[in-house]
Design an enzyme around this catalytic site. Structure first.
Site, PDB file in Angstrom:
ATOM      1  N   ARG A 148       0.821  -1.217   0.000  1.00  0.00           N
ATOM      2  CA  ARG A 148       0.000   0.000   0.000  1.00  0.00           C
ATOM      3  C   ARG A 148       0.851   1.261   0.000  1.00  0.00           C
ATOM      4  O   ARG A 148       0.380   2.321  -0.394  1.00  0.00           O
ATOM      5  CB  ARG A 148      -1.001  -0.032   1.162  1.00  0.00           C
ATOM      6  N   GLU A 173       3.930  -7.059  13.435  1.00  0.00           N
ATOM      7  CA  GLU A 173       3.088  -7.382  14.577  1.00  0.00           C
ATOM      8  C   GLU A 173       2.612  -8.828  14.596  1.00  0.00           C
ATOM      9  O   GLU A 173       2.194  -9.328  15.617  1.00  0.00           O
ATOM     10  CB  GLU A 173       1.913  -6.409  14.706  1.00  0.00           C
TER      11      GLU A 173
END
Length: 181
Positions: A69, A106
Site C-alpha cells: 500500500r 506485529e
C-alpha cells in the site's frame, strides 16, 4: 526534529470515516485497517496525497514506497514532489541484484529488498507507507536505504497504531502521520 503542524481537521475526519476495521485479518487477534474505501474516494485520496506532499521535507530526490500500500500512496507523492519513485518489495519480487533487510512485524517476520543500484549516494529520501504499527517495517526500510547510500530525511504515514509504540524504533527520525488510532 521539528514539530509538524496538525493536519486539517476536516481531512482527518473524512479520512477516518473511510478507513474500515476488519477484525481477525490476516489472522485472529489482528484488526486490519482497510484503506480501500479511502482510495476509492477521489477527493479524499487526492487530499491525502496533497497533505503528504505539503508536509514533506525540502529537496526530496526519491520517494520510497513500501510494499504494497506504500506504492499506492508513494507514487503520487513522488509525482507531486517532482521526485523519483523506488519500490521496496518483499523478498524475491525484484528481478535484479538486491540489498535485503529482515524485520519483525506485529504478526510475524519478513525480508524487504531494494534494487542494489537505484539509490544514488547521498540521495534525500522520503519513505511513504500506509501504517506505522510496530515500526519494524519502517526501521528496516530506513536502514536498508541508508545501507544503499541514501539519506532518509523523513517518513510519512497515512496512519499510526499508537498502542504498538512503533515510534520507538524510529527515534530521532522525522515523522508525519495523518491519522492516529
Amino acid at each position: 526534529m521539528t514539530t509538524p503542524l496538525a493536519p486539517a481537521t476536516d481531512l482527518v475526519e473524512r479520512a477516518r470515516r473511510l478507513v474500515h476495521d476488519v477484525p481477525d485479518y490476516p489472522q485472529p487477534g489482528v484488526v486490519f485497517k482497510d484503506i480501500t474505501p479511502l482510495l476509492a474516494d477521489g477527493p479524499t485520496f487526492a487530499a491525502v496525497v496533497r497533505h503528504m506532499v505539503a508536509r514533506a521535507p525540502a529537496d526530496i530526490d526519491i520517494v520510497v514506497g513500501v510494499e504494497a500500500r506504500g506504492f499506492i500512496l508513494g507514487a503520487p507523492v513522488a509525482l507531486g514532489l517532482g521526485a523519483g519513485f523506488v519500490p521496496v518489495r518483499k523478498e524475491g519480487k525484484l528481478p535484479r541484484a538486491t540489498l535485503a533487510g529482515a524485520y519483525d512485524l506485529e504478526y510475524g517476520s519478513a525480508v524487504l529488498e531494494v534494487h542494489a543500484d537505484v539509490i544514488p549516494r547521498g540521495a534525500r529520501i522520503l519513505v511513504v507507507d500506509d501504517v506505522l504499527a510496530t515500526g519494524g517495517t519502517a526501521a528496516a526500510t530506513a536502514e536498508l536505504l541508508e545501507l544503499a547510500g541514501g539519506v532518509v530525511v523523513g517518513l510519512a504515514f497515512l496512519m499510526e497504531l499508537t498502542f504498538l509504540n512503533g515510534r520507538d524504533k524510529l527515534a530521532g527520525r522525522e515523522l508525519d502521520v495523518l491519522l492516529t488510532y
